[in-house]
Design an enzyme around this catalytic site. Structure first.
Site, short mmCIF file in Angstrom:
data_model
loop_
_atom_site.label_atom_id
_atom_site.label_comp_id
_atom_site.label_asym_id
_atom_site.label_seq_id
_atom_site.Cartn_x
_atom_site.Cartn_y
_atom_site.Cartn_z
N ASP A 108 -91.85 88.91 -0.63
CA ASP A 108 -90.43 89.06 -0.29
C ASP A 108 -89.69 89.51 -1.54
O ASP A 108 -89.59 90.70 -1.81
CB ASP A 108 -89.94 87.72 0.27
CG ASP A 108 -88.48 87.74 0.66
OD1 ASP A 108 -87.86 88.81 0.59
OD2 ASP A 108 -87.94 86.69 1.05
N ARG A 170 -96.92 77.21 11.41
CA ARG A 170 -98.04 77.91 10.76
C ARG A 170 -99.19 78.17 11.73
O ARG A 170 -99.97 79.09 11.55
CB ARG A 170 -98.59 77.09 9.59
CG ARG A 170 -97.63 76.89 8.44
CD ARG A 170 -98.38 76.37 7.23
NE ARG A 170 -97.49 75.83 6.20
CZ ARG A 170 -96.88 76.56 5.27
NH1 ARG A 170 -97.05 77.86 5.24
NH2 ARG A 170 -96.11 75.98 4.37
P1 IMP Z 1 -91.18 85.71 -2.81
O1 IMP Z 1 -91.51 84.87 -4.02
O2 IMP Z 1 -89.70 85.85 -2.59
O3 IMP Z 1 -91.90 87.05 -2.81
O4 IMP Z 1 -91.60 84.89 -1.54
C1 IMP Z 1 -92.89 84.68 -1.23
C2 IMP Z 1 -93.11 83.38 -0.48
O5 IMP Z 1 -91.96 82.95 0.25
C3 IMP Z 1 -94.18 83.64 0.51
O6 IMP Z 1 -95.44 83.36 -0.04
C4 IMP Z 1 -93.81 82.73 1.66
O7 IMP Z 1 -94.42 81.48 1.47
C5 IMP Z 1 -92.32 82.59 1.56
N1 IMP Z 1 -91.64 83.49 2.53
C6 IMP Z 1 -91.04 84.67 2.27
N2 IMP Z 1 -90.51 85.22 3.39
C7 IMP Z 1 -90.80 84.36 4.39
C8 IMP Z 1 -90.52 84.37 5.82
O8 IMP Z 1 -89.92 85.29 6.40
N3 IMP Z 1 -91.00 83.30 6.52
C9 IMP Z 1 -91.68 82.26 5.95
N4 IMP Z 1 -91.95 82.22 4.63
C10 IMP Z 1 -91.51 83.25 3.86
#
Ligand code: IMP
Ligand code: MG
Length: 184
Positions: A108, A170
């Site tokens: 994300d 999940r």
């Molecule tokens: P980042 O560090 O912002 O790239 O987020 C990564 C982590 O956030 C992922 O490994 C997920 O565990 C969680 N995450 C990001 N987007 C979502 C979503 O739409 N639904 C559920 N978990 C999410």
């Protein structure tokens, strides 16, 4: 279209299981093409908990010898990223000198991947590759080289196939999206 209720929110079907499986087939083929015949034993790093199902489906399709190592990171509370990534469980094995394929459920903001790359460099991985089941567009703003991406999705909150809303959802076989019309 199927709807599910998780705590206070309603979600609707977004990516059916057969589409997820065929996207995993394709990404596994690309990894096999790159790693087949390798003389080392690459590490598949399962990022708990979200990546459990993706890692399981991916490893069944890999045709070279690989080892599974896990770690647990956390950044989300509810449907929002806190921006702070914490490693809540260290690596379950020594990865010094090994090639590591990070297996993520979703990228994300990219913060989790950046933190993982830092940890792996510190622990002495010889090379790191990134394989993610899902990619949100926001991630593209960071200077991240993603080696293997199974599916790209818009910037919405999703659950299922390993992904959670406050730790539930999940176990859903399909991927669901937050249903704004249902008044959440
Ligand atoms: P980042 O560090 O912002 O790239 O987020 C990564 C982590 O956030 C992922 O490994 C997920 O565990 C969680 N995450 C990001 N987007 C979502 C979503 O739409 N639904 C559920 N978990 C999410
Ligand atoms: Mg995750």
């Amino acid at each position: 279209m199927e709807r599910v209720r998780l705590f206070d929110k309603t979600f609707r079907t977004f990516i059916p299981n057969r589409e997820i499986e065929s996207a995993i087939d394709k990404v596994a083929e690309r990894i096999n093409a790159d790693f087949n015949g390798c003389e080392d034993i690459p590490v598949l790093l399962c990022v708990l908990n979200g990546s459990i199902l993706f890692t399981a489906e991916l490893m069944k399709r890999l045709t070279f010898n690989c080892e599974i190592v896990s770690t647990k990171l956390s950044s989300y509370v509810g449907t929002e990223s806190t921006g702070k990534v914490r490693q809540v469980m260290g690596l379950t094995a020594d990865i010094t000198g090994r090639r590591v394929i990070i297996v993520e459920d979703i990228v994300d903001s990219g913060n989790t991947i950046l933190e993982l790359k830092r940890i792996l460099a510190e622990k002495g991985a010889s090379q790191t590759y990134i394989c993610t089941m899902l990619l949100k567009p926001e991630a593209c703003r960071k200077d991240l080289r993603l080696d293997y991406v199974a599916m790209e999705i818009p910037n919405d909150f999703i659950v299922g196939f390993g992904l959670d809303y406050n730790e539930i959802g999940r176990n859903l076989k399909d991927i669901y999206i937050l249903d704004q019309e249902a008044g959440q």
